[in-house]
Design a protein around this motif. Structure first.
Motif, short mmCIF file in Angstrom:
data_model
loop_
_atom_site.label_atom_id
_atom_site.label_comp_id
_atom_site.label_asym_id
_atom_site.label_seq_id
_atom_site.Cartn_x
_atom_site.Cartn_y
_atom_site.Cartn_z
N ASP A 86 -1.62 2.53 -6.83
CA ASP A 86 -1.40 2.38 -8.27
C ASP A 86 -0.56 3.53 -8.82
OD1 ASP A 86 -2.81 0.03 -8.30
OD2 ASP A 86 -4.69 0.94 -8.96
N ASN A 87 -0.80 4.73 -8.32
CA ASN A 87 -0.04 5.88 -8.79
C ASN A 87 1.41 5.83 -8.32
OD1 ASN A 87 -2.22 6.88 -10.14
ND2 ASN A 87 -2.75 8.42 -8.61
N VAL A 88 1.60 5.46 -7.06
CA VAL A 88 2.96 5.42 -6.50
C VAL A 88 3.82 4.38 -7.21
CG1 VAL A 88 4.23 4.71 -4.42
CG2 VAL A 88 2.45 6.45 -4.27
N LYS A 89 3.21 3.32 -7.67
CA LYS A 89 3.96 2.30 -8.39
C LYS A 89 4.55 2.83 -9.70
CE LYS A 89 1.75 -1.85 -6.51
NZ LYS A 89 0.88 -3.02 -6.77
N LYS B 223 0.83 -1.19 0.00
CA LYS B 223 0.00 0.00 0.00
C LYS B 223 0.87 1.25 0.00
CE LYS B 223 -4.24 -1.75 0.41
NZ LYS B 223 -5.27 -1.56 -0.63
N ALA B 224 0.35 2.32 -0.63
CA ALA B 224 0.93 3.65 -0.53
C ALA B 224 -0.19 4.60 -0.13
CB ALA B 224 1.54 4.08 -1.85
N ILE B 225 -0.02 5.27 1.01
CA ILE B 225 -1.10 6.05 1.61
C ILE B 225 -0.65 7.49 1.85
CG2 ILE B 225 -2.79 6.14 3.50
CD1 ILE B 225 -2.89 3.53 1.87
N THR B 226 -1.47 8.45 1.44
CA THR B 226 -1.16 9.85 1.72
C THR B 226 -1.39 10.16 3.20
OG1 THR B 226 -3.40 10.63 1.29
CG2 THR B 226 -1.90 10.50 -0.60
N ARG B 227 -0.90 11.32 3.63
CA ARG B 227 -1.10 11.72 5.03
C ARG B 227 -2.59 11.89 5.35
NH1 ARG B 227 2.01 14.82 8.55
NH2 ARG B 227 3.31 15.68 6.90
N GLY B 228 -3.37 12.49 4.43
CA GLY B 228 -4.77 12.77 4.71
C GLY B 228 -4.91 13.70 5.89
N ASP B 229 -5.73 13.32 6.86
CA ASP B 229 -5.88 14.15 8.05
C ASP B 229 -4.98 13.69 9.19
OD1 ASP B 229 -7.07 11.82 8.97
OD2 ASP B 229 -9.07 12.65 9.18
N GLY B 230 -4.02 12.81 8.86
CA GLY B 230 -3.10 12.30 9.88
C GLY B 230 -3.55 10.97 10.45
N ILE B 231 -4.84 10.74 10.47
CA ILE B 231 -5.40 9.47 10.97
C ILE B 231 -5.83 8.59 9.81
CG2 ILE B 231 -7.18 8.43 12.43
CD1 ILE B 231 -5.17 10.12 13.97
N ALA C 141 3.12 18.12 -7.42
CA ALA C 141 3.30 16.74 -6.94
C ALA C 141 2.01 16.20 -6.35
CB ALA C 141 4.42 16.71 -5.90
N ALA C 142 1.34 17.03 -5.52
CA ALA C 142 0.09 16.59 -4.88
C ALA C 142 -0.98 16.33 -5.93
CB ALA C 142 -0.38 17.64 -3.88
N GLY C 143 -1.11 17.25 -6.89
CA GLY C 143 -2.11 17.08 -7.94
C GLY C 143 -1.84 15.87 -8.81
N THR C 144 -0.57 15.60 -9.07
CA THR C 144 -0.20 14.45 -9.89
C THR C 144 -0.51 13.14 -9.17
OG1 THR C 144 1.56 15.72 -10.97
CG2 THR C 144 1.72 13.32 -11.08
N LEU C 145 -0.14 13.07 -7.90
CA LEU C 145 -0.32 11.83 -7.16
C LEU C 145 -1.79 11.50 -6.94
CD1 LEU C 145 1.68 9.77 -6.12
CD2 LEU C 145 1.55 10.81 -3.87
N ARG C 146 -2.65 12.50 -7.06
CA ARG C 146 -4.08 12.28 -6.85
C ARG C 146 -4.84 12.19 -8.17
NH1 ARG C 146 -5.66 16.72 -2.54
NH2 ARG C 146 -7.32 15.33 -1.85
#
Length: 663
Positions: free
Chosen positions: A147-150, A132-140, A201-206
């Motif tokens: 798929d994008n991180v791969k 898995k590759a997970i963004t920070r989000g709200d920290g929780i 970077a943020a826009g690309t990864l999402r």
């Protein structure tokens, strides 16, 4: 006095929350870092002096932003915390003294490393493979972007560790050269520029399309190992990460004391412009892992680490030209062409000058030297003009009289300061209007970039919003266009077809009525239910609608008066476009809810949007702040200041159970 302080705290919280929403949800930086940090510092200072006003919903107690609904949610095994800030040597020494006090003079050291201006990510491996590759989000809770991180070539897809759970954390970023390349390509085809490398970077990864991620050449630095068993220090863990083939920043340096920290910061600061990536600070961490629990944590950040914030960079360069551009409503924006200057790691050659009043008030003249600062945008901010010995000999600037695209005489509508091109057939207005129509907050037609819109406009495929829904008849022609192909055409046509069923407020916002925002479009759609009811209303009738003022009413009525616009609506009907309000939930009525005003606050069992849609389905009005006009406050856990204000004003406070009982 105490009430003024309380109100100031509320104002600061609301401002910071608005900025955070723009930053985390829309990848837009509305202010520069120094202004944001200054505002946060003031809020922290006031909350420290007046702890009775410190609430759990304060942005000083939260980490990160929200989670985008288009991605699967994932709960972090350990929260992804933020870092507190230091702004000078005194702040660093204060931090060091707090460490000494916590450790009661036990021996400790530091690791100093660049703070990458990118997107925090958690990488989880299971049985050697990237799981898995997970963004920070709200920290929780973060977003699953595996798929994008791969698609990021520097991230190992397998490692030589076969643990059931192996987690590392790092920062995904866009190198400066890649950022300039991408923005240069977007500029050439008229696409909106990315604000800065972090937003890119943020826009690309999402993105929903992993191929876009691959094409943009994102990179990563790994800065933390979560599996610390049998590893004693952070410095040692970085070596272990390198052995597993993770990219570890070579500028991470161990030092024995705070004097060494300050020397390293000075050295890294001097290298800032020469780095191939953006940094917005420098991170200092206690090196010894066994000290972390003794030093402790807050709800937002670990006390054993701090981020030294680098000051904003100001440069002087020459203003070469001032030129106007036209937006979708016809509004004129003035832009500055600058002699290219390297600013905060990127070369910039343009700035927005907003409107003519902005230019006149600052006495800006072509040929003058101007001071620029990189604000929240890649387009820098002109701070001031250098009035040297040559300044007075430069010609005084005067505003444009004609539209730069169609030549029409520009108009100014009192009391507005902006100028407008009022020609409905101005090509630039039409193209920008189409760009707005397909945007995320309107019809959300993915794949229809401004580059394609311009191409379709030039070929007479699309001249108004209704023409977009006729593109399926041109499928064979579209496939033959450069860089299209059958798959991308199929995806575009599917997105167009799916957009036909959106609720009326999306289309109403998308058609681009001047002054009509998202909220007003929703209010009118919900009240009048369909486009036919809206088309024949008078200004007096519309002005009486709650939260719809005379300016919006005038714009709406004038838009529907024009036969060209009515013709587009008729085409929408013929093409099967939904022109009715479609509530998110089945609508009902209830004497205690319908037409009542609710404020939602605190942590609830479901998202706030769920309860917002539920209340709207019963005819309630939703407000963001508590006032004497509020009927109910729906409060969850850690409700904070809104709850206090409701108590003070005597507003009825209910919880989830009470709301469901009412319903």
């Amino acid at each position: 006095m105490i009430e003024k302080i309380k109100q100031r705290i509320e104002d600061l919280k609301n401002q910071i929350n608005d900025w955070n929403r723009s930053y985390y949800e829309f990848e837009v930086s509305p202010v520069d870092d120094s202004e944001f940090d200054k505002t946060i510092a003031e809020l922290i200072s006031l909350e420290t002096q007046y702890p009775q006003f410190l609430t759990q919903d304060s942005p000083t107690q939260k980490v990160g932003g929200s989670v985008d609904s288009k991605f699967t949610k994932y709960i972090h095994k350990s929260p992804m915390l933020s870092l507190s800030n230091a702004f000078d040597d005194n702040d660093l020494r204060t931090f060091d003294n707090q460490i000494k006090k916590s450790l009661e003079n036990k021996k400790y050291s530091y690791v100093v490393e660049p703070k990458i201006d990118g997107l925090s990510i958690s990488l989880i491996y299971k049985n050697t493979k990237l799981y898995k590759a997970i963004t920070r989000g709200d920290g929780i809770v973060g977003e699953d972007v595996t798929d994008n991180v791969k698609m990021i070539s520097s991230i190992p897809k397998t490692i030589s560790n076969n643990s059931d759970y192996f987690e590392v954390r790092g920062e995904v970023y866009l190198p400066k050269l890649e950022f300039e390349r991408i923005n240069s390509e977007r500029f050439k085809v008229g696409e909106k520029l990315f604000a800065n490398p972090r937003n890119a970077a943020a826009g690309t990864l999402r993105q929903l399309d992993p191929q876009i991620v691959k094409d943009r050449n994102l990179d990563i630095w790994i800065y933390f190992l979560m599996n610390k068993e049998n590893i004693l220090t952070h410095n040692e863990s970085l070596k272990v990460l390198s052995e597993y083939k993770f990219r570890v920043n070579p500028l991470s340096i161990k030092t024995e004391d705070i004097i060494g920290v300050i020397k390293i910061i000075n050295s890294l600061s001097a290298q800032r412009e020469d780095l191939e990536y953006e940094i917005d600070g420098i991170v200092i961490k206690v090196n010894e892992f066994d000290h972390y629990d003794s030093i402790g944590y807050t709800s937002k950040f670990p006390k054993w680490a701090i981020a030294y914030k680098l000051p904003a960079e100001i440069k002087t360069t020459k203003l070469l030209d001032i030129f106007p551009t036209i937006g979708r409503t016809g509004k004129v924006t003035y832009n500055a062409k600058l002699k290219p200057v390297k600013l905060a790691g990127t070369t910039v050659g343009a700035a927005t000058l907003h409107n003519s009043s902005f230019i006149i008030d600052r006495e800006v003249r072509v040929g003058a030297d101007v001071r620029v600062k990189k604000a929240g945008d890649i387009i820098p901010e002109v701070i001031s003009v250098v009035k040297d010995e040559n300044y007075n000999s430069l010609p005084i600037w005067s505003e444009a009289k004609n539209c730069p695209d169609c030549g029409s005489i520009l108009q100014r509508i009192e009391p507005e300061v902006d100028q407008y091109c009022e020609n409905d057939f101005c090509a630039r207005r039409i193209i920008r209007g189409l760009e707005h129509f397909v945007s995320r907050d309107a019809q959300n037609i993915e794949g229809l970039s401004i580059k394609l819109i311009e191409k379709f406009y030039e070929k007479n495929y699309v001249k108004n919003p209704a023409d977009i829904f006729k593109l399926s008849k041109r499928k064979d022609e579209l496939i033959k266009l450069d860089k299209m192909g059958e798959r991308s055409v199929d995806n575009l046509l599917t997105s167009i077809e799916n957009s036909k069923n959106k609720s009326l407020e999306k289309l109403l916002f998308g058609i681009g009525i001047r002054h009509l925002g998202k909220k007003s479009a929703f209010i009118l759609s919900k009240k009048y239910r369909n486009i036919d009811s809206l088309m024949n209303l008078s200004e007096e009738e519309l002005s009486e609608v709650r939260d719809i003022g005379p300016i919006v009413a005038h714009s709406v009525v004038n838009w529907f008066k024009k036969e060209t616009n009515r013709s587009i609506i008729r085409e929408f009907k013929d093409l099967g476009i939904n022109l009715e309000y479609k509530p998110a939930m089945e609508e009902k009525s209830h004497a205690d809810i319908t037409n009542k005003t609710f404020v939602i606050t605190g942590t609830l069992s479901k998202s706030r949007n769920y309860f917002k849609d539920l209340l709207i389905s019963y005819g309630a009005n939703i407000a963001n702040s508590v006032s004497k006009n509020t009927d109910y406050v729906l409060a969850g856990e850690e409700a904070g200041s809104k709850l206090d204000k409701a108590n003070k004003l005597g507003v009825r406070i209910i919880n989830e159970e009470e709301l469901l009982n009412i319903i």
